[in-house]
Enzyme design. Sequence first.
Site, PDB file in Angstrom:
ATOM      1  N   ASP A  27       0.863  -1.175   0.000  1.00  0.00           N
ATOM      2  CA  ASP A  27       0.000   0.000   0.000  1.00  0.00           C
ATOM      3  C   ASP A  27       0.900   1.227   0.000  1.00  0.00           C
ATOM      4  O   ASP A  27       1.702   1.415   0.931  1.00  0.00           O
ATOM      5  CB  ASP A  27      -0.900   0.028   1.234  1.00  0.00           C
ATOM      6  CG  ASP A  27      -1.910  -1.105   1.242  1.00  0.00           C
ATOM      7  OD1 ASP A  27      -2.238  -1.628   0.171  1.00  0.00           O
ATOM      8  OD2 ASP A  27      -2.381  -1.472   2.341  1.00  0.00           O
ATOM      9  N   ASP A  39     -13.761  -5.017  -1.543  1.00  0.00           N
ATOM     10  CA  ASP A  39     -13.601  -4.781  -0.115  1.00  0.00           C
ATOM     11  C   ASP A  39     -14.910  -5.199   0.541  1.00  0.00           C
ATOM     12  O   ASP A  39     -15.946  -4.552   0.340  1.00  0.00           O
ATOM     13  CB  ASP A  39     -13.318  -3.306   0.165  1.00  0.00           C
ATOM     14  CG  ASP A  39     -11.996  -2.840  -0.419  1.00  0.00           C
ATOM     15  OD1 ASP A  39     -11.110  -3.694  -0.611  1.00  0.00           O
ATOM     16  OD2 ASP A  39     -11.846  -1.633  -0.681  1.00  0.00           O
TER      17      ASP A  39
END
Length: 266
Positions: A11, A130
Amino acid sequence: MQAKRIIPCLDVDGGRVVKGIKFKGIRDAGDPVELARRYNREGADELTFLDIGASYKSRATLLEVVQQVAAEVFIPLCVGGGIRTLQDMRDAMNAGADKVSVCTAALKRPELLSEMAAAYGSQCVVLSIDAARASGPGGTAVWHAWSHGGRTCTGLDAAAWAVRAVKLGAGEILLNSIDADGTGAGYDLELTRKILDAVPVPVIASGGAGNLDQIANVLLPPDAPGAGNAWADADAALVASLLHFGKTTIPEIKHHAGAKGVRVRW
């Protein structure tokens, strides 16, 4: 049986790798190019880069990172976060990505998946889901797809969304458990099996890896000796915190998974 993949997830925000818990509490985890070099040396099967900065500037910074990595690392690279248009995909592919992952933009306009698949092929289109657990009818477990980095619940059933996305052109599912993300409590095996049962494309499990057993279990086939109910048979496992903070290495993950009955790539 196809060999299972171990995929470090980086990330990236402001040119640095960061990691949080349940998409919050972000902390620094290192330089993305240095980490990419290390994971390549250790035998990573792929690398996934996600821009979590959510701005044009952060996306440009990530693409510079991908260019640097692609110049010296010759394993597949997936780029996601902030991919909103076909041009964004072109930019990522031109920077050296082999495929892109898309989440919020596909939820807003599902046809984007078809446009991407038409331009580059389904094998280059990864749908990132997600998902968070919710209570369904009679108290049954359901999972809803969330957008905007896990901040907005769409109310869409995650499995139904996966099915529709594959029909539109997604060639792979990156399944992120919001409930498990960064907790070290293990992948959501029930969620992972649900999505695997729903779609014919590879599913990458993400969120919750806290030890070697948990990584092995999310990859373990149901017929493995001693699997019991601790299996998911995912096609790949995304790993972040355990690797970034030096708690294990890719060779350790592969040796442990192999010893438990998972076929891994060497």
